[in-house]
Design an enzyme around this catalytic site. Structure first.
Site, PDB file in Angstrom:
ATOM      1  N   LEU A  33       0.815  -1.209   0.000  1.00 18.13           N
ATOM      2  CA  LEU A  33       0.000   0.000   0.000  1.00 18.13           C
ATOM      3  C   LEU A  33       0.851   1.262   0.000  1.00 18.13           C
ATOM      4  O   LEU A  33       0.440   2.299  -0.519  1.00 18.13           O
ATOM      5  CB  LEU A  33      -0.922   0.018   1.228  1.00 18.13           C
ATOM      6  CG  LEU A  33      -1.948  -1.106   1.312  1.00 18.13           C
ATOM      7  CD1 LEU A  33      -2.684  -1.047   2.636  1.00 18.13           C
ATOM      8  CD2 LEU A  33      -2.924  -1.016   0.159  1.00 18.13           C
ATOM      9  N   GLY A  34       2.007   1.209   0.601  1.00 20.34           N
ATOM     10  CA  GLY A  34       2.888   2.371   0.661  1.00 20.34           C
ATOM     11  C   GLY A  34       4.246   1.961   1.181  1.00 20.34           C
ATOM     12  O   GLY A  34       4.390   0.944   1.863  1.00 20.34           O
ATOM     13  N   GLY A  36       8.169   3.646   2.602  1.00 20.51           N
ATOM     14  CA  GLY A  36       9.008   4.770   2.990  1.00 20.51           C
ATOM     15  C   GLY A  36      10.451   4.334   3.076  1.00 20.51           C
ATOM     16  O   GLY A  36      10.829   3.235   2.654  1.00 20.51           O
ATOM     17  N   GLY A  37      11.276   5.200   3.643  1.00 20.48           N
ATOM     18  CA  GLY A  37      12.693   4.935   3.683  1.00 20.48           C
ATOM     19  C   GLY A  37      13.073   3.755   4.558  1.00 20.48           C
ATOM     20  O   GLY A  37      14.058   3.080   4.299  1.00 20.48           O
ATOM     21  N   MET A  38      12.287   3.496   5.607  1.00 12.88           N
ATOM     22  CA  MET A  38      12.641   2.426   6.529  1.00 12.88           C
ATOM     23  C   MET A  38      11.558   1.371   6.694  1.00 12.88           C
ATOM     24  O   MET A  38      11.757   0.391   7.404  1.00 12.88           O
ATOM     25  CB  MET A  38      12.969   3.011   7.912  1.00 12.88           C
ATOM     26  CG  MET A  38      14.208   3.871   7.946  1.00 12.88           C
ATOM     27  SD  MET A  38      14.612   4.410   9.616  1.00 12.88           S
ATOM     28  CE  MET A  38      15.059   2.850  10.389  1.00 12.88           C
ATOM     29  N   VAL A  41       4.088  -0.644   4.166  1.00 13.59           N
ATOM     30  CA  VAL A  41       2.759  -0.973   4.669  1.00 13.59           C
ATOM     31  C   VAL A  41       2.059  -1.873   3.659  1.00 13.59           C
ATOM     32  O   VAL A  41       2.017  -1.571   2.458  1.00 13.59           O
ATOM     33  CB  VAL A  41       1.919   0.297   4.915  1.00 13.59           C
ATOM     34  CG1 VAL A  41       0.529  -0.078   5.414  1.00 13.59           C
ATOM     35  CG2 VAL A  41       2.608   1.191   5.924  1.00 13.59           C
ATOM     36  N   LYS A  56       2.246  -2.888   9.042  1.00 14.64           N
ATOM     37  CA  LYS A  56       3.406  -2.013   8.841  1.00 14.64           C
ATOM     38  C   LYS A  56       4.642  -2.779   9.288  1.00 14.64           C
ATOM     39  O   LYS A  56       4.718  -3.272  10.410  1.00 14.64           O
ATOM     40  CB  LYS A  56       3.264  -0.730   9.642  1.00 14.64           C
ATOM     41  CG  LYS A  56       4.427   0.244   9.452  1.00 14.64           C
ATOM     42  CD  LYS A  56       4.356   1.424  10.413  1.00 14.64           C
ATOM     43  CE  LYS A  56       3.143   2.262  10.161  1.00 14.64           C
ATOM     44  NZ  LYS A  56       3.148   3.489  11.025  1.00 14.64           N
ATOM     45  N   ASP A 148       4.840  13.524  15.194  1.00 15.33           N
ATOM     46  CA  ASP A 148       4.838  13.728  13.743  1.00 15.33           C
ATOM     47  C   ASP A 148       3.420  13.975  13.253  1.00 15.33           C
ATOM     48  O   ASP A 148       2.993  13.443  12.224  1.00 15.33           O
ATOM     49  CB  ASP A 148       5.456  12.528  13.022  1.00 15.33           C
ATOM     50  CG  ASP A 148       5.830  12.861  11.575  1.00 15.33           C
ATOM     51  OD1 ASP A 148       6.019  14.070  11.272  1.00 15.33           O
ATOM     52  OD2 ASP A 148       5.929  11.942  10.750  1.00 15.33           O
TER      53      ASP A 148
END
Length: 394
Positions: A33-34, A36-38, A41, A56, A148
């Site tokens: 689904l998505g 990122g850098g680390m 998901v 995740k 965040d």
């Protein structure tokens, strides 16, 4: 997405190596689904309950201390049961040392995508912000600071016939605490420098800025002790952005943005839009106070102030209607239904989308880890026309 997808370099993409496999003995990984850098998901299916969930997963195995902290924070977050926060149902560690958490799969747009459509009606913005505040109070009650908070980490769902039901997501850099209020001590590993060419890093290292610069509280930018009020500051930026369609400060570099947070007085809402009121100006200014002690005592007080602002606007609109039609003005009590908070309900997904990552001062420093969601749309609230010559707050 094809299980076992190979990247252009001919190497297996680590985000796709789990597709079609089962983790934790019950979660079948279906699609990405998505990423990122680390972390990544996934959409997953609970093989016993036949329920779609989001998983995740950290892409890189961490040391034992990091795993311990990650699982401690996941355990704390799983105790949060509030209608305005994403529900975490499980967590664990893969045999290779990578940690994961399991949460509800959300269907709806992010607040960021709604803001991108243009400035929002102030009453609608206050209703959304009030839900965020009450959700964060539940988070803070568990000894967790989000750190965040930004529009990308707020989802707006349609539930039970009601629109704009808030879900706060992504505790990727949240800070768990052993007592309340939490205080993070400044030390050589946490210090950051405010310089014009400060770079975004996806790795944890000395000098790394934690958070998203556009929403960072001054004390975080300075590397000072922080508590739950850093989330208040971020909410103030979000509320300003919802009402105006713009951030309080303009900056071309991260360093400039941080310097604005530290030393530049934010403009009043009424200087940017005509729909603000002195009370809303004061509310946002208090959230954006440079000194934490000048903000609200807690998020519950923030939510109450926002709901009071909604009531005042409803009364103002009722007064205009009464002046035009001769009907009695509705009391604040009778308007309470308009600010009811949503109740928790299950969610499922039928179609999936992905959000575009934002860069520069809008990008999370340390981790950019999107949360599972389904693409959607949200209609703007139509402004209520004001009969002349009476002026009605929008």
């Amino acid at each position: 997405t094809i299980p076992g997808e190979i990247s252009e370099s001919g190497v297996m993409d680590p985000a796709h190596e789990l597709l079609g496999k089962i983790i934790g003995e019950r979660y079948e990984i279906q699609c990405v689904l998505g990423q990122g850098g680390m972390g990544v998901v996934y959409q997953a299916r609970h093989i016993s309950l036949e329920k779609l969930l989001a998983v995740k997963l950290l892409l890189i195995a961490q040391n034992e201390e990091y795993q311990r902290r990650f699982l401690q924070e996941a355990q704390l977050a799983s105790q949060i049961n509030h209608p305005n926060t994403v529900f975490l149902s499980d967590f664990g560690v893969l045999p290779d040392g990578r940690s994961y958490i399991v949460m509800e799969l959300l269907r709806g747009p992010t607040l960021a995508s709604v803001i991108a459509e243009g400035a929002m009606d102030p009453m609608r913005a206050c209703k959304i912000a009030a839900q965020i505040a009450h959700g964060l109070q539940a988070v803070h009650d568990q000894g967790i600071i989000h750190r965040d908070l930004k529009p990308e980490n707020v989802f707006l769902l349609d539930q039970d016939g009601k629109k704009d039901n808030v879900k706060i997501v992504d505790f990727g850099i949240a800070k768990a605490t052993s007592d309340a209020p939490m205080v993070r001590k400044r030390n050589s590993q946490d210090e950051i420098s405010v310089v014009s060419d400060l770079k975004i890093s996806s790795q944890t290292m000395p000098g790394t800025l934690m958070g998203t610069p556009a929403y960072l509280a001054p004390e975080m930018a300075l590397g000072q002790e922080v508590d739950f009020r850093v989330d208040q500051y971020a909410l103030g930026v979000i509320l300003f952005e919802m009402v105006t369609g713009q951030l309080p400060f303009d900056a071309s570099t991260i360093g400039q943005m941080l310097q604005h947070h530290i030393s530049t007085k934010p403009p009043l809402l009424s200087k940017r839009v005509s729909g603000s009121t002195p009370s809303l100006d004061a509310l946002v200014a208090r959230l954006l106070a440079k000194k934490p002690e000048e903000r609200f005592p807690n998020m519950r007080a923030v939510g109450d102030a926002l709901e009071k602002e909604v009531e005042l606007r409803l009364l103002a609109r009722g007064a205009v209607v009464a002046a035009v039609t001769g009907s009695p003005v509705a009391s604040a009590t009778s308007t309470s239904a308009s600010i009811d908070r949503p109740t928790r309900s299950g969610c499922s997904a039928t179609s999936l989308g992905s959000s575009a990552m934002r860069t520069g001062t809008r990008c999370t420093t340390l981790i950019q880890l999107p949360v599972a969601f389904c693409a959607g749309s949200s209609a703007k609230a139509a402004p209520v026309p004001a009969p002349r010559p009476v002026t009605v707050p929008r």
